[in-house]
Design a protein around this motif. Structure first.
Motif, short mmCIF file in Angstrom:
data_model
loop_
_atom_site.label_atom_id
_atom_site.label_comp_id
_atom_site.label_asym_id
_atom_site.label_seq_id
_atom_site.Cartn_x
_atom_site.Cartn_y
_atom_site.Cartn_z
N ARG A 178 0.84 -1.20 0.00
CA ARG A 178 0.00 0.00 0.00
C ARG A 178 0.87 1.25 0.00
N PHE A 205 -14.30 5.49 -2.40
CA PHE A 205 -12.95 5.15 -2.83
C PHE A 205 -12.07 6.37 -3.07
N ASP A 239 -8.79 -4.18 -2.54
CA ASP A 239 -8.50 -2.78 -2.22
C ASP A 239 -7.78 -2.15 -3.40
N GLN A 241 -6.18 0.48 -3.61
CA GLN A 241 -4.92 1.11 -3.20
C GLN A 241 -3.81 0.10 -2.96
N GLN A 242 -4.16 -1.18 -2.82
CA GLN A 242 -3.17 -2.23 -2.56
C GLN A 242 -2.68 -2.76 -3.90
N ASP A 245 -3.68 -6.31 -5.35
CA ASP A 245 -5.08 -6.33 -5.76
C ASP A 245 -5.27 -5.55 -7.07
#
Length: 302
Positions: A178, A205, A239, A241-242, A245
């Protein structure tokens, strides 16, 4: 998918604290004790209220201000005709350590994804943690949709343009995948060079309840993320932001409809679906081709 032109689109928590009950009148002789208790109550309420505010700030991204730092500006577009050729291949070497099953051990070269990422980082300049995410996404798609033949290098090319591999606007990509601060693009409000996309997520988001903004290392528009949300690090959550993912979601997006991302036609169609701009696709091509060629020597290392 931070978009200024030609983007293809798919489809404060209130913290309430009860007021303290009125203090029972006390004899004048105990006034000091009552005052002390009131001070304690006020302090507790202040701490509780502050705690709710901190949780709210942490769970709702703050819409970032406009910035002149656009990762793609410094990237040169490759002089290649759309649809004529695909970038060089650069298969991931070693086993995946996250969601996918490890490959059979090789007699030469790195044996794990992290070892491969460290070595490729040294020759490409791409952060090793980002390379792990791109490599993991390739391995996952190799198992799930083998005919797609998506390459980590293509994902890395997109990641470089969209967020400089999770380092947009001074962010630092952590070991957990992240960024040190949420990566949120410009408001898609129809201003010069920007698409107009009304809010689709209530600011969940992107922190903007008025219009949408692209989010995360791979710059997904909120509505697109809802369709392609993926769990690349195996924690049961998706997510944007990750980076694990986000990279897997981008790979799935590019492979949609049985597309072959190793063929010239399939590759260009996939990238143009991500951002309908020839210059954008040429920039991704140049980056992906360069990354793959630089990493080819890794397979020969003992």
């Amino acid at each position: 998918m931070r978009t200024r032109t030609g983007k293809t689109e798919d489809d404060p928590i209130d913290g309430e604290v009860d007021e303290a009950a009125p203090a029972v009148p006390a004899p004048r002789s105990s006034g000091a004790a009552v005052l002390t208790r009131l001070i304690v109550v006020v302090a507790v309420l202040a701490v509780a209220g502050g705690g709710v505010w901190l949780v709210t700030r942490a769970s709702t991204p703050e819409a970032s201000p406009l910035t002149t730092e656009i990762p793609a500006l410094q990237v040169k577009a490759a002089d290649v005709r759309p649809g004529s050729v695909a970038p060089a291949g650069g298969a991931v070497v070693g086993g995946a350590e996250q969601q996918t099953s490890p490959q059979q051990a090789r007699s030469t070269g790195p044996s794990t994804l992290s070892e491969w990422a460290s070595q490729v980082a040294a020759v490409t300049g791409v952060p090793a943690r980002a390379l792990q995410a791109y490599g993991n996404a390739e391995l996952a798609m190799r198992a799930d949709q083998p005919k797609c033949r998506i390459s980590w290098a293509t994902l890395a090319g997109i990641g470089r343009i969209e967020s400089n591999h999770g380092q947009y606007a001074g962010a630092v990509l952590g070991a957990d995948g992240r960024p040190s601060k949420p990566i949120i693009g410009v408001p898609l409000d129809g201003s010069a060079g920007v698409q107009a996309i009304g809010d689709t997520d209530g600011g969940r988001f992107d922190g903007d309840p008025a219009v949408d903004r692209a989010v995360g290392p791979m710059q997904f528009i909120p509505s697109t993320w809802r369709k392609w949300a993926s769990d690349g690090n195996g924690d049961g959550l998706g997510d944007p932001q990750q980076i694990d993912d986000a990279a897997l979601a981008a790979a799935r997006y590019l492979c949609a409809g049985g597309r072959d991302m190793a063929s010239p036609g399939g590759w260009w169609a996939g990238i143009l679906s991500y951002n309908n701009s020839t210059e954008y696709a040429q920039k991704v091509f140049g980056l992906a081709d360069g990354y793959a060629k630089a990493a080819q020597s890794i397979r020969k290392q003992g």
